[in-house]
Design a protein around this motif. Structure first.
Motif, PDB file in Angstrom:
ATOM      1  N   PRO A  41       0.954  -1.140   5.988  1.00  0.00           N
ATOM      2  CA  PRO A  41       0.412  -1.785   4.498  1.00  0.00           C
ATOM      3  C   PRO A  41       1.409  -1.046   3.466  1.00  0.00           C
ATOM      4  O   PRO A  41       2.221  -0.047   3.823  1.00  0.00           O
ATOM      5  CB  PRO A  41      -0.975  -1.009   4.525  1.00  0.00           C
ATOM      6  CG  PRO A  41      -1.010   0.269   5.703  1.00  0.00           C
ATOM      7  CD  PRO A  41       0.076  -0.154   6.549  1.00  0.00           C
ATOM      8  N   THR A  42       1.382  -1.485   2.248  1.00  0.00           N
ATOM      9  CA  THR A  42       1.928  -0.921   1.030  1.00  0.00           C
ATOM     10  C   THR A  42       0.987  -0.177   0.402  1.00  0.00           C
ATOM     11  O   THR A  42      -0.346  -0.183   0.605  1.00  0.00           O
ATOM     12  CB  THR A  42       2.524  -2.044   0.154  1.00  0.00           C
ATOM     13  OG1 THR A  42       1.257  -2.785  -0.467  1.00  0.00           O
ATOM     14  CG2 THR A  42       3.327  -2.862   0.795  1.00  0.00           C
ATOM     15  N   ILE A  43       1.405   0.942  -0.140  1.00  0.00           N
ATOM     16  CA  ILE A  43       0.736   2.129  -0.676  1.00  0.00           C
ATOM     17  C   ILE A  43      -0.251   1.583  -1.701  1.00  0.00           C
ATOM     18  O   ILE A  43      -1.668   2.300  -1.834  1.00  0.00           O
ATOM     19  CB  ILE A  43       1.592   3.288  -1.297  1.00  0.00           C
ATOM     20  CG1 ILE A  43       0.924   4.446  -1.574  1.00  0.00           C
ATOM     21  CG2 ILE A  43       2.197   2.738  -2.541  1.00  0.00           C
ATOM     22  CD1 ILE A  43       0.628   5.341  -0.415  1.00  0.00           C
ATOM     23  N   GLU A  70       6.425   5.027   9.222  1.00  0.00           N
ATOM     24  CA  GLU A  70       5.173   5.207   9.148  1.00  0.00           C
ATOM     25  C   GLU A  70       5.000   6.737   8.558  1.00  0.00           C
ATOM     26  O   GLU A  70       4.079   7.112   7.760  1.00  0.00           O
ATOM     27  CB  GLU A  70       4.606   5.275  10.542  1.00  0.00           C
ATOM     28  CG  GLU A  70       2.994   6.000  10.576  1.00  0.00           C
ATOM     29  CD  GLU A  70       2.221   5.636  11.970  1.00  0.00           C
ATOM     30  OE1 GLU A  70       1.179   5.757  12.040  1.00  0.00           O
ATOM     31  OE2 GLU A  70       3.263   5.885  12.984  1.00  0.00           O
ATOM     32  N   LYS A  71       5.783   7.607   8.747  1.00  0.00           N
ATOM     33  CA  LYS A  71       6.034   9.041   8.441  1.00  0.00           C
ATOM     34  C   LYS A  71       5.944   8.963   6.716  1.00  0.00           C
ATOM     35  O   LYS A  71       5.453   9.623   5.965  1.00  0.00           O
ATOM     36  CB  LYS A  71       6.923   9.868   8.959  1.00  0.00           C
ATOM     37  CG  LYS A  71       6.668  10.219  10.208  1.00  0.00           C
ATOM     38  CD  LYS A  71       7.834  11.003  11.034  1.00  0.00           C
ATOM     39  CE  LYS A  71       7.647  10.902  12.558  1.00  0.00           C
ATOM     40  NZ  LYS A  71       8.904  11.495  13.225  1.00  0.00           N
ATOM     41  N   LYS A  72       6.741   8.176   6.345  1.00  0.00           N
ATOM     42  CA  LYS A  72       7.220   7.903   4.863  1.00  0.00           C
ATOM     43  C   LYS A  72       5.834   7.337   4.351  1.00  0.00           C
ATOM     44  O   LYS A  72       5.433   7.930   3.209  1.00  0.00           O
ATOM     45  CB  LYS A  72       8.235   6.988   4.421  1.00  0.00           C
ATOM     46  CG  LYS A  72       8.790   6.871   3.066  1.00  0.00           C
ATOM     47  CD  LYS A  72       9.714   6.108   2.767  1.00  0.00           C
ATOM     48  CE  LYS A  72      10.274   6.010   1.210  1.00  0.00           C
ATOM     49  NZ  LYS A  72       8.949   5.772   0.301  1.00  0.00           N
ATOM     50  N   ASP A  76       4.161   9.445   1.188  1.00  0.00           N
ATOM     51  CA  ASP A  76       3.612   8.615   0.116  1.00  0.00           C
ATOM     52  C   ASP A  76       2.164   8.837  -0.056  1.00  0.00           C
ATOM     53  O   ASP A  76       1.640   8.924  -1.513  1.00  0.00           O
ATOM     54  CB  ASP A  76       4.339   7.302   0.136  1.00  0.00           C
ATOM     55  CG  ASP A  76       5.906   7.392   0.049  1.00  0.00           C
ATOM     56  OD1 ASP A  76       6.329   8.536  -0.133  1.00  0.00           O
ATOM     57  OD2 ASP A  76       6.392   6.261   0.467  1.00  0.00           O
ATOM     58  N   ALA A  77       1.309   8.640   0.847  1.00  0.00           N
ATOM     59  CA  ALA A  77      -0.090   8.357   0.701  1.00  0.00           C
ATOM     60  C   ALA A  77      -0.684   9.707   0.263  1.00  0.00           C
ATOM     61  O   ALA A  77      -1.622   9.787  -0.795  1.00  0.00           O
ATOM     62  CB  ALA A  77      -0.707   8.034   1.793  1.00  0.00           C
ATOM     63  N   ILE A  78      -0.143  10.947   0.641  1.00  0.00           N
ATOM     64  CA  ILE A  78      -0.795  12.266   0.621  1.00  0.00           C
ATOM     65  C   ILE A  78      -0.194  12.359  -0.953  1.00  0.00           C
ATOM     66  O   ILE A  78      -1.208  12.856  -1.917  1.00  0.00           O
ATOM     67  CB  ILE A  78      -0.107  13.274   1.338  1.00  0.00           C
ATOM     68  CG1 ILE A  78      -0.933  12.900   2.725  1.00  0.00           C
ATOM     69  CG2 ILE A  78      -0.370  14.609   0.889  1.00  0.00           C
ATOM     70  CD1 ILE A  78      -0.257  13.696   4.134  1.00  0.00           C
TER      71      ILE A  78
END
Length: 224
Positions: A41-43, A70-72, A76-78
């Motif tokens: 998904p996108t952020i 996935e790690k990125k 980014d989500a955090i």
């Protein structure tokens, strides 16, 4: 309506009992099967990110080429202030995404082993209980992370970054059928001091209610 993105890495490693918590609330859930090479998904498409378990290592980027992206996304989500919960591999991915080392533990930890709370800010967690563990790797702590639980063989059974980011080594989502699903992926159990027998593993009834209560309490705390 809050949107929840679920990152799934293996058959049977979904959100388990968490489905019951989300079911009667204003949430829209969407699962992304990374093991089927589905696009991430996108952020801007989710409010919550649930990162589930799997048999692979966060360090297996040559074998699983979707891991760096996935790690990125997790990082980014955090940084965007999303609500992020990782379980087992998912917790290790949070640690790795935030710059901490994920490494092979001295022994594998598989079974209903005692986990002890080490930080009182984890108000959702009992002081001591027996959730399902099924992992051979563990993590160091990212910068500013607060550890909240430990077991005999795993010094950090979980950590949190603020109120909305939680990384767990143990499978708090376990419900009837979870052990069957995990065993179907592994197909056998390794030998080890902290690996329970099949009979012990499949006798899950004494443990599931406490795990369900704990994961519901954690989700409620994250949702406040």
């Amino acid at each position: 309506m809050q949107k929840v993105a679920i990152l799934q890495h293996a058959e049977g490693e979904w959100i388990g009992s968490m489905q019951g918590w989300f079911a009667d609330k204003e949430f829209e859930l969407q699962t992304y099967r990374l093991d089927f090479n589905e696009a991430l998904p996108t952020i801007d498409t989710f409010d919550w990110l649930l990162i589930m378990g799997g048999p692979m290592s966060v360090n297996d980027e040559d074998t699983y080429p979707w891991l760096p992206a996935e790690k990125k996304l997790i990082k980014d989500a955090i940084e965007a202030g999303k609500k992020v919960l990782g379980i087992c591999l998912g917790g290790q991915l949070i640690a790795c995404a935030m710059g901490a080392k994920v490494y092979q533990n001295e022994q594998q930890e598989i079974g209903w082993h005692t986990v002890t709370k080490t930080d009182d800010t984890a108000t959702w967690m009992p002081d001591s209980f027996e959730p399902l563990s099924w992992h051979g790797e563990c993590f160091e702590l990212p910068v500013n992370a607060i550890p909240f639980a430990s077991s005999l063989i795993t010094p950090y059974q979980g950590f949190h970054l603020g109120k909305y980011v939680w990384a767990l080594q143990f499978h708090l989502e376990a419900e009837h059928g979870t052990v069957d699903a995990f065993y179907a992926v592994e197909k056998s159990l390794p030998d080890g001091e902290y690996v329970q027998s099949e009979a012990e593993l499949f006798d899950d009834t004494p443990y599931l209610q406490q795990s369900r209560e704990a994961i519901f309490a954690l989700l409620h705390q994250m949702n406040d």
